[in-house]
Design a protein around this motif. Structure first.
Motif: not given
Length: 348
Positions: A79, A81, A209-210, A221
């Motif tokens: 992701t 992140h 995840w989005e 995510g």
């Protein structure tokens, strides 16, 4: 006259020493923010120096812990992140230290990747520094390893090592007895264990995840990357009140496997599953994966990240101090005769 040829360099092999040096310069301000009493040297040396007397200890016993973040890193990498996984890394180590009764003193990290990406690495290590700040622990060193051919593009791994200390004779667990009260401190989500199963359940769900998170705001995510909670400062404060006989960090193995680690032979625990509400993330994981309650309780923290074993006559004072420090506290049950953990009521 023959033409002079340039020889091969380390950079030609995929290792950029200049990038590594640049990273050290970038993270020095973050490391400086973690400085505490006892630190004798900062980043850049061959080792970190720490003075236990300057930290206030007279007859100290050292305690060490090491850990990683596990496959939660896969979600962070996929992701982008990556800001919170450094906090996870620190929390997994320092939360273990306080279970022995030790105050975390300093931390070292190991960051390995195939190709060093300065921005990504800086964000990760700044997260480590935030975790250290949040637990009163100094970031005094580490290792950044650029290893071409060992990791796919964009991948990395993290490990950490924390050292703490306590005065001799104050180690935990100690004095755990039948009738002791079990206080549960709420977690901030899945923390850093069980993510191989988390990722499998997400695959089963058909979500990415989005996609919008089905149990919280934002995308899935980001919700699953909520950092591990740091329990150090509130618990250290509560230890000063007396009456705490043991602490259990609820990591891999859940309540079922971790609580018995602080109980003497011949003693077990009785836990009321109705004492707290199962957080939405765990209900979603259980329902989506068709998990049985017993599997949930021995895989995930199920909403309880730390258990405090405390004498009955000190339970109210300890609970109040932890609540005043920002913890969500519930009475889970008590220490009982027998072995293992017994459950009453239901979570699911």
């Amino acid at each position: 006259m023959s033409e002079q040829r340039n020889g091969i360099t380390y950079a030609d092999a995929g290792v950029d020493i200049d990038a590594g040096n640049a990273l050290v310069e970038r993270i020095k301000p973050a490391a400086k923010r973690t400085r505490r009493s006892g630190v004798m040297s900062g980043l850049g040396g061959f080792g970190g120096l720490f003075d236990l007397k300057a930290a206030g200890f007279s007859d100290p016993v050292l305690v060490a812990a090491t850990d990683g973040v596990g496959t939660k890193l896969r979600i962070a990498i996929d992701t982008g992140h990556v800001d919170g996984v450094g906090v996870d890394l620190v929390a997994m180590c320092v939360n273990d230290l306080i279970c022995q009764g030790a105050e975390p003193l300093f931390f070292l990290d190991y960051f390995a990747t195939g190709k060093l990406e300065l921005d990504q690495a800086t964000r990760i290590i700044e997260g480590i520094a935030r975790g250290c700040e949040g637990s009163g622990c100094a970031l005094i060193g580490g290792e950044t390893a650029e290893m071409p051919g060992m990791y796919p593009a964009g991948d990395f791994d993290l490990a950490g090592f924390a050292v703490g200390a306590m005065e001799r004779g104050t180690e935990l667990p100690a004095g755990v007895a039948e009738g002791d009260v079990l206080l549960g401190l709420a977690s901030d989500g899945v923390h850093s264990n069980g993510y191989s199963l988390v990722r499998r359940i997400v695959e089963m769900s058909g979500l990415t995840w989005e996609d919008a998170c089905p149990f919280a705001e934002g995308n899935l995510g980001a919700a699953l990357l909520a950092p591990t909670r740091l329990y150090v400062r509130p618990v250290l404060n509560a230890l000063g009140l007396g009456g705490i006989h043991g602490l259990a960090h609820i990591t891999g193995g859940g309540l079922t496997e971790n609580l018995p680690r602080v109980l003497p032979e011949g003693l077990g625990a009785e836990i009321d599953l109705g004492a707290w509400t199962l957080p939405p993330v765990f209900r979603w994981l259980a329902e989506t994966g068709g998990m049985q309650e017993a599997e949930l309780l021995k895989t995930f923290n199920a909403g309880i990240g730390m258990v405090v074993v405390v004498a009955p006559d000190r339970a109210d004072a300890v609970a109040a101090a932890l609540q005043d420090a920002g913890e969500t506290v519930c009475r889970l049950g008590h220490v009982s005769a027998g072995d293992g953990v017994g459950y009453t009521g239901r979570l699911l």
